[in-house]
Design an enzyme around this catalytic site. Structure first.
Site, short mmCIF file in Angstrom:
data_model
loop_
_atom_site.label_atom_id
_atom_site.label_comp_id
_atom_site.label_asym_id
_atom_site.label_seq_id
_atom_site.Cartn_x
_atom_site.Cartn_y
_atom_site.Cartn_z
N GLY A 31 8.11 7.45 -8.14
CA GLY A 31 7.88 7.07 -9.53
C GLY A 31 7.03 5.82 -9.65
N LEU A 33 4.42 5.65 -11.47
CA LEU A 33 3.18 6.36 -11.13
C LEU A 33 1.94 5.55 -11.52
CD1 LEU A 33 4.13 10.02 -12.20
CD2 LEU A 33 4.48 8.87 -10.00
N GLY A 36 -3.25 6.31 -8.09
CA GLY A 36 -3.17 6.87 -6.74
C GLY A 36 -2.34 8.14 -6.75
N HIS A 37 -1.15 8.05 -7.36
CA HIS A 37 -0.30 9.24 -7.47
C HIS A 37 -1.05 10.34 -8.25
CE1 HIS A 37 2.93 5.99 -7.34
NE2 HIS A 37 3.28 6.77 -6.34
N GLN A 61 15.64 5.00 2.56
CA GLN A 61 14.46 4.42 3.22
C GLN A 61 14.31 2.93 2.94
OE1 GLN A 61 11.78 7.19 1.05
NE2 GLN A 61 10.42 5.44 0.86
N GLY A 147 -0.57 10.48 0.48
CA GLY A 147 -1.67 9.52 0.42
C GLY A 147 -1.92 8.85 1.77
N LYS A 149 -2.85 5.97 2.00
CA LYS A 149 -2.34 4.61 1.81
C LYS A 149 -1.14 4.35 2.73
CE LYS A 149 -0.68 0.92 -0.39
NZ LYS A 149 0.68 1.17 -0.62
N GLN A 153 3.39 7.01 7.47
CA GLN A 153 4.21 8.05 6.85
C GLN A 153 3.53 9.42 6.97
OE1 GLN A 153 6.25 7.38 2.98
NE2 GLN A 153 4.64 8.65 2.12
P1 AMP Z 1 5.35 6.39 -3.37
O1 AMP Z 1 5.69 6.65 -4.80
O2 AMP Z 1 4.94 4.98 -3.09
O3 AMP Z 1 6.40 6.92 -2.42
O4 AMP Z 1 4.05 7.26 -3.08
C1 AMP Z 1 4.02 8.64 -3.30
C2 AMP Z 1 2.76 9.22 -2.68
O5 AMP Z 1 1.61 8.62 -3.28
C3 AMP Z 1 2.67 8.94 -1.18
O6 AMP Z 1 2.16 10.08 -0.52
C4 AMP Z 1 1.69 7.79 -1.12
O7 AMP Z 1 0.99 7.71 0.10
C5 AMP Z 1 0.76 8.13 -2.28
N1 AMP Z 1 0.04 6.94 -2.72
C6 AMP Z 1 0.57 5.72 -2.98
N2 AMP Z 1 -0.42 4.84 -3.29
C7 AMP Z 1 -1.59 5.53 -3.21
C8 AMP Z 1 -2.97 5.20 -3.40
N3 AMP Z 1 -3.34 3.97 -3.73
N4 AMP Z 1 -3.89 6.16 -3.24
C9 AMP Z 1 -3.53 7.42 -2.88
N5 AMP Z 1 -2.26 7.81 -2.69
C10 AMP Z 1 -1.30 6.88 -2.84
#
Ligand code: AMP
Length: 290
Positions: A31, A33, A36-37, A61, A147, A149, A153
């Site tokens: 969440g 969001l 990137g998401h 985690q 991502g 990023k 992972q």
């Molecule tokens: P999170 O909500 O941080 O667990 O991220 C969910 C997904 O979004 C994961 O696969 C992250 O790698 C991806 N993500 C987070 N930040 C970015 C970004 N800046 N650009 C692309 N994907 C991202």
């Protein structure tokens, strides 16, 4: 857009979709969001009949001293964004359903989880691998979008999917950044104005590494040293690690060659941020992504 809160109701819903031959693209998130998401969601939208997003701040985690309690949870805004992106369903499980009383089955991707971020966040990737495996079992997607990023992972999930024969395609999408280079992250919300400025040092250090490699540097210890010196100029920045590793096994490399990943984690004030870039070097052709 459907909001589904239990695995049981999701199974029912999916049974109908699968019977009609629909392909499912899945974006797991915690969440808060951001663009990137959304880039992952848009890619999933392009390539699948059905787009699924999960929003779950996964307690397994987070370490005991980490930000699980304070992690941003702007749920109405997140749901509105998903609706706007024409997501078909959001899976919003309750922690007590995901980790029922007596939960005792975890997945450890050995050899890849203890290094880099795993060193300062013991147990983190065990939590990540376990929740992603559970979500894959529940959502049963054809493709999962992750991502770059979170480079470590991504490597770990790819390995888990391969090792456990999980029938899903893993797609890794590029890191979205602000124009100034800062990688988008839900944790950027913790930064004040000055810290946001200081946080640029992560992408600047990566840019420096790229320039050094483009101008012939190969010795990774020296490249890391230059990055370290640049970051150390910021009083507010505390380096957790800077590493140059093989993209498959995440083992440190001494000389730039083949596919390499430059990854770093730096604390800006109290906020731990990560960034990376992946390059490829061969004696015939050198390609260092911009
Ligand atoms: P999170 O909500 O941080 O667990 O991220 C969910 C997904 O979004 C994961 O696969 C992250 O790698 C991806 N993500 C987070 N930040 C970015 C970004 N800046 N650009 C692309 N994907 C991202």
């Amino acid at each position: 857009m459907k909001v589904i809160k239990s695995a049981a109701s999701l199974f029912k819903y999916l049974k109908k979709l699968k019977a009609r031959g629909k392909s499912v693209g899945f974006v797991p998130t915690m969440g808060a969001l951001h663009a990137g998401h959304l880039s992952l969601i848009r890619q999933a939208r392009k390539e699948n009949n059905i787009v699924a997003v999960s929003i779950f701040v996964n307690p397994a985690q987070f370490g005991p001293q980490e930000d699980f309690k304070n992690y941003p949870r702007p749920l109405p805004k997140d749901l509105a964004l998903c609706r706007k992106e024409k997501v078909d369903f959001v899976f919003l499980p309750r922690p007590e359903d995901m980790y029922a009383e007596g939960f005792s089955t975890y997945i450890s991707v050995e050899g890849l989880s203890e290094t880099l971020c795993g060193k300062s966040r013991p147990g983190h990737f065990r939590g990540v691998a376990t929740i992603v495996a559970k979500l894959l079992n529940i959502v049963q997607p054809d493709v999962i979008y992750l991502g770059q990023k979170d480079a470590q992972q991504a490597v770990i999930i790819k390995r888990m999917v391969r090792d456990l024969n999980i029938p899903v395609k893993v797609k890794i999408m590029p890191t979205l950044r602000e124009i100034n280079g800062l990688a988008l992250s839900s944790r950027n919300a913790y930064l004040d104005k000055k810290e946001r400025q200081d946080a640029l040092v992560l992408s600047k250090a990566l840019a420096l590494a790229k320039i050094l490699i483009q101008s012939g540097a190969r010795d990774t210890a020296r490249i890391i040293g230059s990055m370290r010196r640049l970051i150390s100029k910021k009083k507010n920045a505390k380096i957790d690690y800077i590493a140059i590793v093989d993209t498959e096994n995440l083992k440190p490399v001494k000389k730039i060659s083949g596919n390499y990943l430059i990854a770093l984690a730096v604390k800006i004030g109290k906020t731990r941020l990560i960034d990376n870039f992946q390059g490829r070097f061969s004696t015939q052709s050198e390609s260092v992504p911009a």
